[in-house]
Design a protein around this motif. Structure first.
Motif, PDB file in Angstrom:
ATOM      1  N   PRO A   7       0.811  -1.226   0.000  1.00 34.23           N
ATOM      2  CA  PRO A   7       0.000   0.000   0.000  1.00 34.23           C
ATOM      3  C   PRO A   7       0.841   1.272   0.000  1.00 34.23           C
ATOM      4  O   PRO A   7       0.466   2.259  -0.646  1.00 34.23           O
ATOM      5  CB  PRO A   7      -0.835  -0.102   1.286  1.00 34.23           C
ATOM      6  N   LEU A   8       1.974   1.246   0.702  1.00 35.52           N
ATOM      7  CA  LEU A   8       2.793   2.462   0.755  1.00 35.52           C
ATOM      8  C   LEU A   8       3.418   2.774  -0.602  1.00 35.52           C
ATOM      9  O   LEU A   8       3.407   3.929  -1.049  1.00 35.52           O
ATOM     10  CB  LEU A   8       3.879   2.320   1.832  1.00 35.52           C
ATOM     11  N   PHE A  22       2.242   1.805  -3.445  1.00 42.29           N
ATOM     12  CA  PHE A  22       1.154   2.156  -4.355  1.00 42.29           C
ATOM     13  C   PHE A  22       0.773   3.618  -4.180  1.00 42.29           C
ATOM     14  O   PHE A  22       0.542   4.340  -5.146  1.00 42.29           O
ATOM     15  CB  PHE A  22      -0.047   1.247  -4.087  1.00 42.29           C
ATOM     16  N   HIS A  23       0.727   4.056  -2.924  1.00 43.70           N
ATOM     17  CA  HIS A  23       0.367   5.434  -2.641  1.00 43.70           C
ATOM     18  C   HIS A  23       1.378   6.410  -3.232  1.00 43.70           C
ATOM     19  O   HIS A  23       1.022   7.522  -3.609  1.00 43.70           O
ATOM     20  CB  HIS A  23       0.276   5.633  -1.118  1.00 43.70           C
ATOM     21  N   LEU A  24       2.628   5.997  -3.286  1.00 40.48           N
ATOM     22  CA  LEU A  24       3.691   6.897  -3.750  1.00 40.48           C
ATOM     23  C   LEU A  24       4.108   6.585  -5.179  1.00 40.48           C
ATOM     24  O   LEU A  24       5.241   6.835  -5.568  1.00 40.48           O
ATOM     25  CB  LEU A  24       4.905   6.771  -2.828  1.00 40.48           C
ATOM     26  N   ARG A  25       3.181   6.020  -5.983  1.00 39.16           N
ATOM     27  CA  ARG A  25       3.609   5.501  -7.290  1.00 39.16           C
ATOM     28  C   ARG A  25       3.937   6.594  -8.295  1.00 39.16           C
ATOM     29  O   ARG A  25       4.647   6.335  -9.268  1.00 39.16           O
ATOM     30  CB  ARG A  25       2.539   4.577  -7.863  1.00 39.16           C
ATOM     31  N   HIS A  26       3.406   7.816  -8.106  1.00 36.69           N
ATOM     32  CA  HIS A  26       3.687   8.864  -9.081  1.00 36.69           C
ATOM     33  C   HIS A  26       5.005   9.546  -8.769  1.00 36.69           C
ATOM     34  O   HIS A  26       5.307   9.814  -7.606  1.00 36.69           O
ATOM     35  CB  HIS A  26       2.560   9.894  -9.090  1.00 36.69           C
ATOM     36  N   LEU A  84       7.973  -0.554  -5.668  1.00 39.03           N
ATOM     37  CA  LEU A  84       7.890   0.752  -6.322  1.00 39.03           C
ATOM     38  C   LEU A  84       8.406   0.665  -7.755  1.00 39.03           C
ATOM     39  O   LEU A  84       7.812   1.220  -8.679  1.00 39.03           O
ATOM     40  CB  LEU A  84       8.700   1.780  -5.528  1.00 39.03           C
TER      41      LEU A  84
END
Lengths: 292, 297
Positions: B93-94, B96-100, B177
């Motif tokens: 989840p972490l 995924f949240h920072l994928r950009h 990531l």
């Protein structure tokens, strides 16, 4: 999260907005908690190395520099640092000399067995060092290289040569092969092409690979531990032995050594991070598609 | 001038004939890996079947009939499996949240490289003090009124598990990531245009594309945790509760000088890792049967 979605749709899903905010807050809290603990682990070592006396309080009673002198003397750190430097320089130089040409061949040419060769280079990076370290140390000890500096260098090269290949391949792929063809048409031989065309273009990649190999060698515990003798310990192995011996020395003195190790390793890491993306340390580089 | 033109013609002709000298550049690297990785491995395999005493499989028989040795497999699994589940479970989840690509992503990735780089020995030394009875962690818990007396977190199972999280989580995060950033965000944008919410986008766009990579991350994370060594000695209780399989292999080689038994334990270690990897990859096969590549580069 909604950064990826068109702005118009955000308004349609307004009821879910607070859930997204809550989720985002949870994520940042979890990450913050983790980083706080990591910072605590590093800070505790650093503070302890400067502590004159530290028993049962939040912070030490006073600060002093003397543990660094004690550690330098007690652990013969001048010898350890010289050995560490020699081993690191040799590992970096040899892994670049073997790895860069291999990466060039793999990036530029298609040939039979290319997939097999790639797998061969991936394996030492996938199998944990301790699994192959014991058979490797056995072979090195039987060839009288075990316990010597060259034994440690050879053992450290096992993961670093493939690492250089994987880091350098994307660097080489992005160099336009027409530059080499043009130089050749104009009459440059292979040697001149390498010196005048490839070397300048590859220099940043080689520098990055060299820095990353330096960091890996400084922090490689298992392979060095299994193959080193008393004269060929690197700083991290000497640190292990001093922690293992526990109560023999003052803990501040061990922590002073740990800080020297951290400063060494992090210095090269910070320099390396100016050239490469952090994800490159664990995997092959991929260019990141831009999200708008 | 004419001479060099002739030379380049020869070179091109040579390339067409299939004697491309550039390919030969790969030879030193290949020889090196064969000599120092493949050969020692096969040598170790052979050595494990030539025990100090007894028949060819005596080492393996000894390992599985001596609880002091065979028990280490379960001890190691009981550390490695929870550590892997925790690490991958939080990293997904972490990441995924920072994928950009963004400033926070760069800063967090840069910070997370630090514990990986410092390595298990330094993390163990730090955790010994940090988690100790007088350490900051216990002090903070007492300060917040969560506990009354310090909890014992070092020289036992929990210390080793914590060290596996501190070094393992950043590794898994960066690996996931790198897989997520390989997925074209245009796919999720298309789904959003068609009315898919965030959860739907994750489950129907990202998860299927991520599944192959996630299985690989899980395997690597497990293999890494399963080969826990210095922290199990420094931060655990290497005589009993954290006597992991690497300690058994190390003691056989460096304390009993029985390289044959040590090689056998190393081979068993690899076999257990292979079994778990095979299980993970076959589970992935059950859930996902689409084209494996997808949009990942």
């Amino acid at each position: 999260m909604s950064a990826a979605g068109p702005a118009g749709l955000g308004t349609l899903r307004r009821p879910h907005r607070w859930i997204e905010h809550l989720w985002s807050a949870t994520i940042w809290l979890a990450m913050g908690f983790f980083l706080l603990n990591v910072a605590g682990v590093i800070a505790v070592v650093t503070v302890s190395s400067f502590a004159s006396r530290w028993l049962g309080t939040w912070l030490p009673a006073g600060l002093t520099m003397r543990w660094y002198a004690t550690a330098w003397r007690e652990f013969s750190l001048n010898y350890v640092l010289i050995a560490t430097g020699q081993i690191t320089v040799l590992v970096v130089a040899i892994s670049i000399l073997i790895g860069v040409p291999a990466a060039y061949a793999l990036a530029r040419r298609d040939f039979a067995l290319k997939r097999a060769v790639m797998l061969l280079f991936l394996l030492p990076l996938m199998v944990p060092p301790i699994s192959y370290g014991i058979p490797l140390a056995t072979v090195l000890y039987q060839s009288t290289l075990g316990g010597t500096m060259w034994g440690v260098v050879l053992a450290n090269l096992v993961p670093t040569v493939p690492f250089v290949v994987l880091v350098m391949m994307p660097f080489i792929e992005q160099i336009d092969p027409r530059l080499e063809s043009a130089a050749r048409v104009l009459g440059a031989g292979t040697g001149r092409i390498f010196i005048h065309i490839l070397a300048p273009l590859l220099a940043p990649g080689i520098l990055a690979a060299a820095l990353l190999v330096t960091v890996r060698t400084l922090s490689m515990f298992e392979l060095t531990f299994l193959t080193s003798g008393p004269d060929s310990q690197t700083l991290v192995v000497a640190l292990y032995y001093s922690i293992f011996a526990g109560g023999v020395r003052a803990s501040q003195s061990i922590d002073a050594m740990a800080v020297m190790y951290m400063v060494n390793t992090l210095f090269f890491l910070v320099v390396a991070l100016r050239f490469v993306n952090p994800t490159q340390l664990v995997t092959r580089v991929k260019e990141q598609p831009r999200a708008d | 001038m004419a001479g060099s033109v002739a030379k380049s013609t020869v070179w091109i002709a040579g390339q067409n004939a299939g004697v491309d000298r550039t390919v030969l550049l790969v030879v030193p690297g290949v020889l090196f890996v064969i000599l120092l990785f493949i050969y020692p491995f096969l040598y170790g395999l052979g050595l494990s079947f030539t025990p100090k005493e007894g028949g060819f499989a005596a080492n393996y028989a000894k390992f599985f009939s001596t609880p002091y040795l065979s028990q280490t497999i379960w001890t190691t699994l009981s550390l490695a499996i929870p550590a892997t589940v925790i690490n991958v479970g939080f990293a997904l989840p972490l990441a995924f949240h920072l994928r950009h690509a963004s400033r926070p992503q760069r800063i967090i990735s840069g910070l997370l490289v630090v514990p990986i780089t410092l390595g298990t020995v330094l993390v163990a030394e730090g955790l010994l003090t940090y988690l100790g009875p007088q350490g900051w962690f216990n002090r903070a818990l007492i300060e917040f009124g969560l506990i009354n007396t310090p909890v014992k977190l070092t020289h036992n199972y929990w210390g080793v598990l914590m060290s596996l999280v501190v070094t393992g989580f950043p590794f898994d995060f960066l690996l996931i990531l790198s897989y997520i950033t390989g997925i074209d965000p245009a796919l999720a944008q298309a789904a959003a245009t068609l009315g898919a919410g965030p959860i739907q986008r994750f489950r129907q766009i990202y998860l299927p594309l991520l599944a192959p990579g996630l299985a690989v991350v899980f395997c690597l994370a497990f293999v890494l945790s399963f080969s826990v060594f210095p922290s199990a000695i420094l931060l655990g209780n290497p005589a009993s509760s954290t006597r992991v399989i690497t300690i058994a292999a190390y003691q056989a080689a460096y304390e009993d000088y029985d390289y044959s038994l040590a090689s056998a334990i190393a081979m068993i270690m690899c076999a257990v890792q292979l079994v778990i990897v095979a299980v993970v990859l076959s589970i992935r096969g059950l859930f996902y049967r689409g084209p494996a590549g997808g949009a990942k580069g």
